[in-house]
Write a protein that holds these residues in place. Sequence first.
Motif, PDB file in Angstrom:
ATOM      1  N   ALA A 128       0.847  -1.196   0.000  1.00  0.00           N
ATOM      2  CA  ALA A 128       0.000   0.000   0.000  1.00  0.00           C
ATOM      3  C   ALA A 128       0.881   1.244   0.000  1.00  0.00           C
ATOM      4  O   ALA A 128       1.998   1.242   0.533  1.00  0.00           O
ATOM      5  CB  ALA A 128      -0.920   0.000   1.216  1.00  0.00           C
ATOM      6  N   ASP A 129       0.371   2.317  -0.599  1.00  0.00           N
ATOM      7  CA  ASP A 129       1.100   3.587  -0.629  1.00  0.00           C
ATOM      8  C   ASP A 129       0.863   4.410   0.625  1.00  0.00           C
ATOM      9  O   ASP A 129       1.670   5.288   0.954  1.00  0.00           O
ATOM     10  CB  ASP A 129       0.661   4.413  -1.844  1.00  0.00           C
ATOM     11  N   LEU A 130      -0.232   4.143   1.332  1.00  0.00           N
ATOM     12  CA  LEU A 130      -0.617   4.972   2.475  1.00  0.00           C
ATOM     13  C   LEU A 130      -1.489   4.147   3.411  1.00  0.00           C
ATOM     14  O   LEU A 130      -2.422   3.472   2.964  1.00  0.00           O
ATOM     15  CB  LEU A 130      -1.393   6.200   2.000  1.00  0.00           C
ATOM     16  N   LEU A 131      -1.178   4.205   4.701  1.00  0.00           N
ATOM     17  CA  LEU A 131      -2.018   3.610   5.739  1.00  0.00           C
ATOM     18  C   LEU A 131      -2.794   4.739   6.414  1.00  0.00           C
ATOM     19  O   LEU A 131      -2.215   5.762   6.795  1.00  0.00           O
ATOM     20  CB  LEU A 131      -1.159   2.873   6.765  1.00  0.00           C
ATOM     21  N   VAL A 132      -4.096   4.552   6.562  1.00  0.00           N
ATOM     22  CA  VAL A 132      -4.983   5.611   7.060  1.00  0.00           C
ATOM     23  C   VAL A 132      -5.653   5.148   8.350  1.00  0.00           C
ATOM     24  O   VAL A 132      -6.242   4.068   8.404  1.00  0.00           O
ATOM     25  CB  VAL A 132      -6.058   5.961   6.004  1.00  0.00           C
ATOM     26  N   ILE A 133      -5.565   5.995   9.388  1.00  0.00           N
ATOM     27  CA  ILE A 133      -6.078   5.655  10.710  1.00  0.00           C
ATOM     28  C   ILE A 133      -6.817   6.869  11.286  1.00  0.00           C
ATOM     29  O   ILE A 133      -6.401   8.008  11.093  1.00  0.00           O
ATOM     30  CB  ILE A 133      -4.930   5.278  11.675  1.00  0.00           C
ATOM     31  N   GLY A 134      -7.881   6.614  12.015  1.00  0.00           N
ATOM     32  CA  GLY A 134      -8.547   7.677  12.767  1.00  0.00           C
ATOM     33  C   GLY A 134      -7.871   7.878  14.110  1.00  0.00           C
ATOM     34  O   GLY A 134      -7.611   6.904  14.826  1.00  0.00           O
ATOM     35  N   ALA A 135      -7.546   9.114  14.452  1.00  0.00           N
ATOM     36  CA  ALA A 135      -6.899   9.426  15.736  1.00  0.00           C
ATOM     37  C   ALA A 135      -7.976   9.690  16.773  1.00  0.00           C
ATOM     38  O   ALA A 135      -8.782  10.602  16.624  1.00  0.00           O
ATOM     39  CB  ALA A 135      -5.992  10.639  15.590  1.00  0.00           C
ATOM     40  N   SER A 136      -7.977   8.899  17.829  1.00  0.00           N
ATOM     41  CA  SER A 136      -9.017   9.033  18.852  1.00  0.00           C
ATOM     42  C   SER A 136      -8.415   9.530  20.150  1.00  0.00           C
ATOM     43  O   SER A 136      -7.253   9.263  20.457  1.00  0.00           O
ATOM     44  CB  SER A 136      -9.702   7.686  19.090  1.00  0.00           C
ATOM     45  N   ALA A 137      -9.212  10.266  20.922  1.00  0.00           N
ATOM     46  CA  ALA A 137      -8.764  10.807  22.202  1.00  0.00           C
ATOM     47  C   ALA A 137      -9.467  10.072  23.332  1.00  0.00           C
ATOM     48  O   ALA A 137     -10.682   9.909  23.306  1.00  0.00           O
ATOM     49  CB  ALA A 137      -9.060  12.298  22.282  1.00  0.00           C
ATOM     50  N   HIS A 138      -8.701   9.647  24.316  1.00  0.00           N
ATOM     51  CA  HIS A 138      -9.296   9.022  25.494  1.00  0.00           C
ATOM     52  C   HIS A 138      -9.712  10.049  26.530  1.00  0.00           C
ATOM     53  O   HIS A 138     -10.404   9.738  27.471  1.00  0.00           O
ATOM     54  CB  HIS A 138      -8.310   8.045  26.126  1.00  0.00           C
ATOM     55  N   SER A 139      -9.250  11.272  26.357  1.00  0.00           N
ATOM     56  CA  SER A 139      -9.537  12.304  27.339  1.00  0.00           C
ATOM     57  C   SER A 139      -9.858  13.606  26.646  1.00  0.00           C
ATOM     58  O   SER A 139      -9.305  13.923  25.603  1.00  0.00           O
ATOM     59  CB  SER A 139      -8.329  12.521  28.265  1.00  0.00           C
ATOM     60  N   ARG A 140     -10.801  14.354  27.196  1.00  0.00           N
ATOM     61  CA  ARG A 140     -11.119  15.686  26.685  1.00  0.00           C
ATOM     62  C   ARG A 140     -10.454  16.771  27.518  1.00  0.00           C
ATOM     63  O   ARG A 140     -10.727  17.951  27.346  1.00  0.00           O
ATOM     64  CB  ARG A 140     -12.641  15.909  26.698  1.00  0.00           C
ATOM     65  N   LEU A 141      -9.573  16.388  28.437  1.00  0.00           N
ATOM     66  CA  LEU A 141      -8.839  17.364  29.221  1.00  0.00           C
ATOM     67  C   LEU A 141      -7.777  18.022  28.358  1.00  0.00           C
ATOM     68  O   LEU A 141      -7.568  17.671  27.208  1.00  0.00           O
ATOM     69  CB  LEU A 141      -8.206  16.689  30.435  1.00  0.00           C
ATOM     70  N   ARG A 142      -7.081  18.979  28.936  1.00  0.00           N
ATOM     71  CA  ARG A 142      -6.101  19.718  28.152  1.00  0.00           C
ATOM     72  C   ARG A 142      -5.004  18.805  27.625  1.00  0.00           C
ATOM     73  O   ARG A 142      -4.515  18.973  26.518  1.00  0.00           O
ATOM     74  CB  ARG A 142      -5.478  20.831  29.004  1.00  0.00           C
ATOM     75  N   GLU A 143      -4.587  17.835  28.431  1.00  0.00           N
ATOM     76  CA  GLU A 143      -3.598  16.885  27.944  1.00  0.00           C
ATOM     77  C   GLU A 143      -4.329  15.803  27.168  1.00  0.00           C
ATOM     78  O   GLU A 143      -5.138  15.067  27.716  1.00  0.00           O
ATOM     79  CB  GLU A 143      -2.816  16.267  29.111  1.00  0.00           C
ATOM     80  N   LEU A 144      -4.055  15.722  25.880  1.00  0.00           N
ATOM     81  CA  LEU A 144      -4.742  14.793  25.003  1.00  0.00           C
ATOM     82  C   LEU A 144      -3.835  13.602  24.723  1.00  0.00           C
ATOM     83  O   LEU A 144      -2.641  13.748  24.506  1.00  0.00           O
ATOM     84  CB  LEU A 144      -5.121  15.483  23.686  1.00  0.00           C
ATOM     85  N   PHE A 145      -4.436  12.427  24.709  1.00  0.00           N
ATOM     86  CA  PHE A 145      -3.654  11.219  24.476  1.00  0.00           C
ATOM     87  C   PHE A 145      -4.263  10.438  23.328  1.00  0.00           C
ATOM     88  O   PHE A 145      -5.470  10.232  23.279  1.00  0.00           O
ATOM     89  CB  PHE A 145      -3.643  10.340  25.725  1.00  0.00           C
ATOM     90  N   LEU A 146      -3.414  10.003  22.409  1.00  0.00           N
ATOM     91  CA  LEU A 146      -3.871   9.124  21.350  1.00  0.00           C
ATOM     92  C   LEU A 146      -4.035   7.735  21.943  1.00  0.00           C
ATOM     93  O   LEU A 146      -3.164   7.239  22.633  1.00  0.00           O
ATOM     94  CB  LEU A 146      -2.861   9.086  20.207  1.00  0.00           C
ATOM     95  N   LEU A 206       5.782   2.791   5.953  1.00  0.00           N
ATOM     96  CA  LEU A 206       5.096   3.525   4.893  1.00  0.00           C
ATOM     97  C   LEU A 206       4.447   4.762   5.495  1.00  0.00           C
ATOM     98  O   LEU A 206       4.312   4.859   6.719  1.00  0.00           O
ATOM     99  CB  LEU A 206       4.043   2.653   4.210  1.00  0.00           C
ATOM    100  N   PRO A 207       4.053   5.742   4.683  1.00  0.00           N
ATOM    101  CA  PRO A 207       3.383   6.904   5.241  1.00  0.00           C
ATOM    102  C   PRO A 207       2.093   6.511   5.978  1.00  0.00           C
ATOM    103  O   PRO A 207       1.353   5.635   5.517  1.00  0.00           O
ATOM    104  CB  PRO A 207       3.076   7.756   4.004  1.00  0.00           C
ATOM    105  N   VAL A 208       1.855   7.154   7.100  1.00  0.00           N
ATOM    106  CA  VAL A 208       0.643   6.934   7.882  1.00  0.00           C
ATOM    107  C   VAL A 208      -0.100   8.254   8.006  1.00  0.00           C
ATOM    108  O   VAL A 208       0.476   9.247   8.462  1.00  0.00           O
ATOM    109  CB  VAL A 208       0.965   6.371   9.290  1.00  0.00           C
ATOM    110  N   LEU A 209      -1.364   8.269   7.595  1.00  0.00           N
ATOM    111  CA  LEU A 209      -2.205   9.457   7.739  1.00  0.00           C
ATOM    112  C   LEU A 209      -3.131   9.258   8.911  1.00  0.00           C
ATOM    113  O   LEU A 209      -3.810   8.221   9.026  1.00  0.00           O
ATOM    114  CB  LEU A 209      -3.022   9.703   6.469  1.00  0.00           C
TER     115      LEU A 209
END
Length: 272
Positions: free
Chosen positions: A235-253, A266-269
């Motif tokens: 594949a030329d590109l791997l595509v993923i949705g970035a999700s947040a476990h917290s809505r606080l100021r410190e955000l974590f993938l 390979l490139p990851v979007l």
Amino acid sequence: MVKDILAIVDTGDEDEQFLKDAREFARFHEAHLTVAILSAVPTPDYALAYAQPYFLLSDYAEAAAEKQAKVAKIGERDGFEVRILSDEPSALLDKAPVQARYADLVLFGPVDAYANKHLRRRLFENIALSSGRPVIVLPAQWKPRAFAHLAIGWNATREATRALGDALQLAQPAAKIDILVVDAKSSTKGHGSEPGADIARNLSRHGFDVTVHALDSEGENPSAVLVDFARQHRADLLVIGASAHSRLRELFLGGVTHDLIDGAPLPVLLGH
């Protein structure tokens, strides 16, 4: 269509290859490139916690000025813009997503292209989750080419939908798209009765060549399953949705995305 690209670097010397890769990426897409040099001026607590290479504020200012002059000289030759953002780390985390909103796409290099790896991760998280723009992590020495084959990590969430929409702006007409569903189960709210089938039908109606792959992680990290499939199927590109476990100021993938932000073969979007 991508016409405005923002590449993120820091004041270290590890990013020479990434700067070349970003310039080649922008040239291939006939897009304007802006290189943002992020200079974190640490508070005493931050400097002690993360053992930064400079310990006086004057040292940080000097390093930022030297890096700006070095990159600006290359920019004059190759025709890209250079900006510098210099502030305390917490302020940079707020400023960077704002700058990203004025570009169509944000590029990061692999983790080895940054002197301050902790700050890179935090900046990546904030930009991916707060800017509203897609982020691509480029592997070192990746030769740009048309995105004619996309691998989509699909879990039927809003984030995955947004990432897919961002990726389609880069995809070639009639591109091959592999929909990858890992350990997916049918549900009334998400995947429906057949995981991946509904989004595949939608993409097929837009002229894409779509195949759904139901993958079993078999106890392996899902991110490794996605990367292995994308690499093995070229594949030329791997595509993923970035999700947040917290809505606080410190955000974590969370989950899969957290394992991919350091880089892949390979490139990851990532979109949010």
